[in-house]
Write a protein that holds these residues in place. Structure first.
Motif, short mmCIF file in Angstrom:
data_model
loop_
_atom_site.label_atom_id
_atom_site.label_comp_id
_atom_site.label_asym_id
_atom_site.label_seq_id
_atom_site.Cartn_x
_atom_site.Cartn_y
_atom_site.Cartn_z
N VAL A 88 0.24 -1.19 -0.31
CA VAL A 88 0.33 -0.21 0.01
C VAL A 88 0.62 1.21 -0.20
O VAL A 88 1.84 1.54 1.08
CB VAL A 88 -0.94 0.22 1.54
N LEU A 103 -7.46 1.15 -2.78
CA LEU A 103 -7.13 0.76 -1.61
C LEU A 103 -8.43 -0.09 -1.39
O LEU A 103 -8.50 -1.10 -1.11
CB LEU A 103 -6.72 1.52 -0.81
N LEU A 141 -8.89 -3.32 -2.61
CA LEU A 141 -8.18 -4.79 -2.21
C LEU A 141 -9.79 -5.69 -1.22
O LEU A 141 -10.45 -5.44 -0.27
CB LEU A 141 -7.20 -4.01 -1.02
N LYS A 142 -9.37 -7.35 -1.30
CA LYS A 142 -10.00 -8.37 -1.05
C LYS A 142 -8.88 -8.90 0.40
O LYS A 142 -7.83 -9.41 -0.80
CB LYS A 142 -10.24 -9.00 -2.06
N VAL A 143 -8.70 -8.64 1.21
CA VAL A 143 -7.78 -9.39 2.55
C VAL A 143 -7.72 -11.10 1.92
O VAL A 143 -6.47 -11.73 1.76
CB VAL A 143 -8.37 -9.35 4.18
N VAL A 202 0.63 -8.15 3.65
CA VAL A 202 0.25 -6.79 3.75
C VAL A 202 1.66 -5.67 4.18
O VAL A 202 1.81 -5.56 5.50
CB VAL A 202 -1.16 -5.63 4.10
N TYR A 205 -10.22 3.76 4.43
CA TYR A 205 -9.76 2.31 3.46
C TYR A 205 -8.83 1.41 4.06
O TYR A 205 -8.41 0.08 4.02
CB TYR A 205 -9.91 2.88 2.32
N SER A 233 -9.28 -0.02 7.70
CA SER A 233 -10.07 -1.10 7.09
C SER A 233 -9.56 -1.95 6.71
O SER A 233 -10.39 -3.54 7.00
CB SER A 233 -11.92 -1.21 6.00
N THR A 234 -8.32 -2.16 5.85
CA THR A 234 -7.23 -3.33 6.07
C THR A 234 -6.46 -3.45 6.96
O THR A 234 -6.79 -4.91 6.50
CB THR A 234 -6.34 -2.24 4.54
N PHE A 262 -6.62 -7.23 7.57
CA PHE A 262 -5.71 -8.40 8.07
C PHE A 262 -5.09 -8.91 9.32
O PHE A 262 -4.57 -9.95 9.79
CB PHE A 262 -4.67 -7.89 7.54
#
Length: 288
Positions: A8, A79, A82-84, A90, A117, A120-121, A125
């Motif tokens: 990222v 971003l 993005l699907k974990v 990451v 975002y 949440s990312t 993870f």
């Protein structure tokens, strides 16, 4: 197939985006480790734009995703997309853009807010128990989101003038997190939270030392790899070791299997191969 890693970015350029050398170091080490990398950045306006030649503000507006595309050679995604579930880890390189665009640390310090975002990312993870790598100033993101976590931004004192931003360590502690003092050549692994951090350009050090320090975060030098080993089932029904950041080589997996000759457990196998510390520490998964 190598590990799938999301990187990222926060723009392009140390003063208002991602630190270019750090981002490049991350990508080179991941490439050397055989990782499958995809790059992301939030589709937002930068907090400010800095003329990197003069070191002064520029009267213009730029977009974080568009600027990050320079580093990604155009191969980048928003971003928000993005699907974990599609990634094993990451990594966030550093740069003032992290403190300006991904959060407001540059203005608000420990009272900062984190981009929705980015927040949440990281939470996704963390919730999935997948490793998070953070360079330079990026560890403040974890300190803000995960109270009680362990991170490093180098030293908590300006040792020999090499750590001019040492006060960041105190701010991290005030957030209820534990700062671990490390040199530029080292990284720290928070085993409980699977957060791996290194100070990078938070230290005034030669470029090659920055590069090597980032390598410890990704490749596993200084116990990082040993402390983050997982076990994944092979299609044959046997079990093999795999590092969650970049993956241990197939040669090591083969050695482990040959060493065990189909007998014993993973801990015993690694002991025979000279690996003294594994994750989880009490692993006793049968080899067959």
């Amino acid at each position: 197939m190598g590990k799938r890693v999301a990187v990222v970015l926060a723009g392009c350029g140390v003063f208002d985006g991602s630190e270019i050398h750090e981002a490049s170091a991350v990508l080179v080490h991941l490439s050397r480790g055989g990782a499958e990398v995809k790059i992301f950045a939030p589709n937002i306006e930068q907090r400010d734009v800095v003329n990197h030649l003069k070191g002064s503000p520029a009267d213009e507006k730029r977009n974080v995703l568009v600027e990050s595309a320079r580093l990604a050679r155009g191969n980048i995604q928003d971003l928000a997309e993005l699907k974990v579930s599609e990634f094993d880890a990451v990594i966030f390189p550093g740069g003032f853009g992290v403190a300006k665009n991904l959060c407001s640390w540059a203005v608000d310090g420990k009272n900062c807010t984190v981009n929705e975002y980015v927040n949440s990312t990281l939470r996704a993870f963390h919730g999935a128990k997948k490793p998070i790598g953070l360079c330079c100033i990026s560890p403040v993101l974890a300190a803000k989101i995960f109270p009680g976590c362990e991170v490093t931004v180098g030293q908590d004192k300006n040792v020999d003038g090499r750590f001019p931003d040492a006060e960041t360590a105190s701010a991290i502690a005030e957030l209820g997190c534990k700062h671990i003092c490390k040199d530029v050549s080292e990284s720290h692994v928070d085993k409980a939270n699977k957060i791996v951090t290194t100070c990078a350009f938070m230290c005034k050090a030669p470029l090659h030392e920055i590069f090597d320090g980032i390598g410890t975060m990704i490749k596993g030098k200084a116990n990082t790899m040993d402390l983050t080993i997982q076990y994944l089932p092979k299609t044959s029904g046997h079990w093999c070791p795999s590092s969650p950041l970049i993956g241990i080589s197939s040669e090591l997996s083969s050695l482990c299997w040959k060493s065990s000759q189909g007998k014993g457990n993973v801990s015993q196998c690694f002991s025979r191969l000279g690996v003294n510390e594994i994750w989880p520490p009490d692993a006793s998964t049968p080899m067959h």
